[in-house]
Write a protein that holds these residues in place. Sequence first.
Motif, PDB file in Angstrom:
ATOM      1  N   ALA A 169       8.258  -0.030 -15.928  1.00 31.93           N
ATOM      2  CA  ALA A 169       9.089  -1.234 -15.925  1.00 31.93           C
ATOM      3  C   ALA A 169       9.817  -1.357 -14.582  1.00 31.93           C
ATOM      4  O   ALA A 169       9.900  -2.446 -14.000  1.00 31.93           O
ATOM      5  N   ASP A 170      10.355  -0.251 -14.084  1.00 32.45           N
ATOM      6  CA  ASP A 170      11.021  -0.278 -12.774  1.00 32.45           C
ATOM      7  C   ASP A 170      10.019  -0.617 -11.672  1.00 32.45           C
ATOM      8  O   ASP A 170      10.339  -1.380 -10.756  1.00 32.45           O
ATOM      9  N   TYR A 171       8.825  -0.056 -11.760  1.00 28.50           N
ATOM     10  CA  TYR A 171       7.815  -0.311 -10.730  1.00 28.50           C
ATOM     11  C   TYR A 171       7.460  -1.796 -10.659  1.00 28.50           C
ATOM     12  O   TYR A 171       7.423  -2.386  -9.578  1.00 28.50           O
ATOM     13  N   VAL A 172       7.204  -2.431 -11.805  1.00 29.23           N
ATOM     14  CA  VAL A 172       6.767  -3.830 -11.766  1.00 29.23           C
ATOM     15  C   VAL A 172       7.899  -4.756 -11.322  1.00 29.23           C
ATOM     16  O   VAL A 172       7.657  -5.783 -10.677  1.00 29.23           O
ATOM     17  N   VAL A 173       9.137  -4.396 -11.642  1.00 31.38           N
ATOM     18  CA  VAL A 173      10.266  -5.225 -11.201  1.00 31.38           C
ATOM     19  C   VAL A 173      10.498  -5.058  -9.702  1.00 31.38           C
ATOM     20  O   VAL A 173      10.657  -6.041  -8.964  1.00 31.38           O
ATOM     21  N   GLU A 174      10.496  -3.818  -9.229  1.00 30.06           N
ATOM     22  CA  GLU A 174      10.783  -3.552  -7.821  1.00 30.06           C
ATOM     23  C   GLU A 174       9.678  -4.037  -6.893  1.00 30.06           C
ATOM     24  O   GLU A 174       9.905  -4.228  -5.698  1.00 30.06           O
ATOM     25  N   THR A 175       8.491  -4.244  -7.426  1.00 28.83           N
ATOM     26  CA  THR A 175       7.379  -4.731  -6.598  1.00 28.83           C
ATOM     27  C   THR A 175       7.038  -6.198  -6.902  1.00 28.83           C
ATOM     28  O   THR A 175       5.933  -6.665  -6.613  1.00 28.83           O
ATOM     29  N   ASP A 176       7.994  -6.914  -7.503  1.00 24.93           N
ATOM     30  CA  ASP A 176       7.853  -8.355  -7.770  1.00 24.93           C
ATOM     31  C   ASP A 176       6.681  -8.704  -8.671  1.00 24.93           C
ATOM     32  O   ASP A 176       6.032  -9.729  -8.501  1.00 24.93           O
ATOM     33  N   ARG A 177       6.421  -7.857  -9.651  1.00 31.73           N
ATOM     34  CA  ARG A 177       5.366  -8.146 -10.609  1.00 31.73           C
ATOM     35  C   ARG A 177       5.905  -8.549 -11.983  1.00 31.73           C
ATOM     36  O   ARG A 177       5.149  -8.904 -12.866  1.00 31.73           O
ATOM     37  N   GLY A 178       7.207  -8.452 -12.157  1.00 32.61           N
ATOM     38  CA  GLY A 178       7.785  -8.781 -13.453  1.00 32.61           C
ATOM     39  C   GLY A 178       9.293  -8.776 -13.403  1.00 32.61           C
ATOM     40  O   GLY A 178       9.900  -8.673 -12.333  1.00 32.61           O
ATOM     41  N   HIS A 179       9.913  -8.877 -14.585  1.00 35.83           N
ATOM     42  CA  HIS A 179      11.373  -8.900 -14.674  1.00 35.83           C
ATOM     43  C   HIS A 179      11.801  -8.179 -15.939  1.00 35.83           C
ATOM     44  O   HIS A 179      11.067  -8.146 -16.936  1.00 35.83           O
ATOM     45  N   TYR A 180      12.998  -7.585 -15.904  1.00 33.61           N
ATOM     46  CA  TYR A 180      13.493  -6.850 -17.057  1.00 33.61           C
ATOM     47  C   TYR A 180      13.728  -7.791 -18.237  1.00 33.61           C
ATOM     48  O   TYR A 180      14.110  -8.956 -18.058  1.00 33.61           O
ATOM     49  N   VAL A 181      13.477  -7.280 -19.438  1.00 35.24           N
ATOM     50  CA  VAL A 181      13.736  -8.036 -20.659  1.00 35.24           C
ATOM     51  C   VAL A 181      14.442  -7.131 -21.663  1.00 35.24           C
ATOM     52  O   VAL A 181      14.367  -5.901 -21.582  1.00 35.24           O
ATOM     53  N   SER A 206      -5.220   0.426  -9.950  1.00 37.50           N
ATOM     54  CA  SER A 206      -5.047  -0.437  -8.776  1.00 37.50           C
ATOM     55  C   SER A 206      -5.646  -1.820  -8.962  1.00 37.50           C
ATOM     56  O   SER A 206      -5.122  -2.805  -8.416  1.00 37.50           O
ATOM     57  N   ALA A 207      -6.736  -1.944  -9.720  1.00 38.57           N
ATOM     58  CA  ALA A 207      -7.326  -3.271  -9.929  1.00 38.57           C
ATOM     59  C   ALA A 207      -6.329  -4.201 -10.610  1.00 38.57           C
ATOM     60  O   ALA A 207      -6.182  -5.369 -10.225  1.00 38.57           O
ATOM     61  N   GLU A 208      -5.619  -3.697 -11.627  1.00 35.85           N
ATOM     62  CA  GLU A 208      -4.595  -4.511 -12.283  1.00 35.85           C
ATOM     63  C   GLU A 208      -3.463  -4.844 -11.330  1.00 35.85           C
ATOM     64  O   GLU A 208      -3.013  -5.993 -11.240  1.00 35.85           O
ATOM     65  N   PHE A 209      -2.968  -3.837 -10.617  1.00 38.68           N
ATOM     66  CA  PHE A 209      -1.814  -4.056  -9.739  1.00 38.68           C
ATOM     67  C   PHE A 209      -2.113  -5.091  -8.656  1.00 38.68           C
ATOM     68  O   PHE A 209      -1.253  -5.892  -8.291  1.00 38.68           O
ATOM     69  N   LEU A 210      -3.331  -5.092  -8.118  1.00 40.16           N
ATOM     70  CA  LEU A 210      -3.705  -6.065  -7.094  1.00 40.16           C
ATOM     71  C   LEU A 210      -3.726  -7.487  -7.649  1.00 40.16           C
ATOM     72  O   LEU A 210      -3.576  -8.453  -6.903  1.00 40.16           O
ATOM     73  N   ASN A 211      -3.898  -7.614  -8.969  1.00 41.91           N
ATOM     74  CA  ASN A 211      -4.017  -8.927  -9.601  1.00 41.91           C
ATOM     75  C   ASN A 211      -2.731  -9.408 -10.266  1.00 41.91           C
ATOM     76  O   ASN A 211      -2.683 -10.535 -10.753  1.00 41.91           O
ATOM     77  N   MET A 212      -1.712  -8.594 -10.299  1.00 45.08           N
ATOM     78  CA  MET A 212      -0.526  -8.923 -11.096  1.00 45.08           C
ATOM     79  C   MET A 212       0.485  -9.820 -10.398  1.00 45.08           C
ATOM     80  O   MET A 212       1.357 -10.377 -11.067  1.00 45.08           O
ATOM     81  N   ARG A 213       0.415  -9.931  -9.076  1.00 50.00           N
ATOM     82  CA  ARG A 213       1.304 -10.868  -8.381  1.00 50.00           C
ATOM     83  C   ARG A 213       0.479 -12.093  -8.027  1.00 50.00           C
ATOM     84  O   ARG A 213      -0.421 -12.037  -7.191  1.00 50.00           O
ATOM     85  N   VAL A 214       0.782 -13.220  -8.662  1.00 52.25           N
ATOM     86  CA  VAL A 214      -0.069 -14.398  -8.568  1.00 52.25           C
ATOM     87  C   VAL A 214      -0.212 -14.881  -7.130  1.00 52.25           C
ATOM     88  O   VAL A 214      -1.314 -15.253  -6.698  1.00 52.25           O
ATOM     89  N   SER A 215       0.867 -14.882  -6.360  1.00 53.60           N
ATOM     90  CA  SER A 215       0.794 -15.358  -4.973  1.00 53.60           C
ATOM     91  C   SER A 215      -0.156 -14.497  -4.151  1.00 53.60           C
ATOM     92  O   SER A 215      -0.928 -15.008  -3.328  1.00 53.60           O
ATOM     93  N   SER A 228       2.639   0.445  -2.310  1.00 50.32           N
ATOM     94  CA  SER A 228       3.029   0.250  -3.705  1.00 50.32           C
ATOM     95  C   SER A 228       3.251  -1.229  -3.986  1.00 50.32           C
ATOM     96  O   SER A 228       2.892  -1.736  -5.058  1.00 50.32           O
ATOM     97  N   TYR A 229       3.824  -1.937  -3.027  1.00 47.18           N
ATOM     98  CA  TYR A 229       4.053  -3.370  -3.197  1.00 47.18           C
ATOM     99  C   TYR A 229       2.719  -4.116  -3.289  1.00 47.18           C
ATOM    100  O   TYR A 229       2.547  -5.021  -4.110  1.00 47.18           O
ATOM    101  N   THR A 230       1.772  -3.712  -2.471  1.00 47.39           N
ATOM    102  CA  THR A 230       0.443  -4.329  -2.519  1.00 47.39           C
ATOM    103  C   THR A 230      -0.264  -4.016  -3.835  1.00 47.39           C
ATOM    104  O   THR A 230      -0.929  -4.878  -4.413  1.00 47.39           O
TER     105      THR A 230
END
Length: 390
Positions: free
Chosen positions: A238-250, A128-137, A101-103
């Motif tokens: 929203a929880d998924y992207v925050v917990e997997t370092d893809r975003g932050h709560y707003v 999955s294509a989006e998720f693989l691209n959402m963490r810049v590092s 999930s983190y990947t």
Amino acid sequence: MILNGPGISYTEPDIGSEFVPPLPEHPREAIVKLCEHCTNRLLHRDELLGYEYWSFAEAATDEQAEVLCKMKMRRPYTLPEMVKLTGMPEADIEKMLDDMSYTGLLEYNWENPERAKQWVLPMLVPGSAEFLNMRVSQLEEHPVYAKFFEQASKGPLSKATPMVSPGGAGIGMHVIPVEKAIDAASTSVPIEHIEHWLDKYEGKYAASTCSCRASRRVMGEGCADDPADWCIAVGDMADYVVETDRGHYVTRDEVYDILRQAEDNGFVHQITNIDGENKIFAICNCNVNVCYALRTSQLFNTPNLSRSAYVAKVEKDKCVACGRCVEVCPAGAAKLGQKLCSKKAGGQVPEYPRQELPDATKWDHTKWSPNYRNDNRIETHESGTAPCKT
């Protein structure tokens, strides 16, 4: 014209091909099976594509690939179900699921009566294509993911897009008009309002990286936008992207700030609609120069893939030819140089070219618009317009 050859360019420049090495003489069997399991069946292909193979090869171990092949696509699995499916100890399979999930190979949510965490093997796009691209590092470490997203959002849809009905049919994105532009009449459906979705997912918003902007930038075809924070995940996503370092709560106010910035820049609000009209994952604020969803609908001349339920029309008695609508229209539909009225008897005006649509026409590559990016920048009909627009 190579429609299905090395690079799979589909009439566009084959950007990012330098990130895809030749297939190895002896490909990893588990990864080959994963490609077969996850690939889009619309092409009826049994061909192993380099960008797909190398993306999965860099994203998954053989053991992870074998587990993924046991999961049905877009079917949620709770932890007990995954233990039963794989025969692995609970602690081991849970760690593997969270690692994947983190990947970005898996997503998760809590959409069941017990609110138990459940993991889902997503489609390639959206998924999955989006998720693989959402963490810049991660993307910079594995730039082949950028090519994976660029192709998976295009090639598999080349045959499907002409069949898409108005509203996207759960395949593409759905454009939401600017809130202030919609009259609150009885014909204004709630799901066409951003406010409706913010109310539905009250308190659960996260700003995340735009995978399209990030992907195109890695391949040298980005835009001036910083990829960060343009996509607004809602609810469990929203929880998924925050917990997997893809975003932050707003907060809701911060969401409004993002939406206002997007509208000031002429960006397009789009929502995912793959689970029907009562659920979305995110609100995207798309730049037409790099957005893959808008690119696909324009390349294949199939506007249903990302259309809105509303159609913009010129109010002739109020138009002063300021050109603002021409500047912001993402599809180049509005142009200057049109005669909207006539002093002649009957008030007849010239008939202007209209785009042919696949509704009643056989659709193939001869109907596509590979030059859409340049064509959509043409702001004036050949009839021309006065030096002073007004």
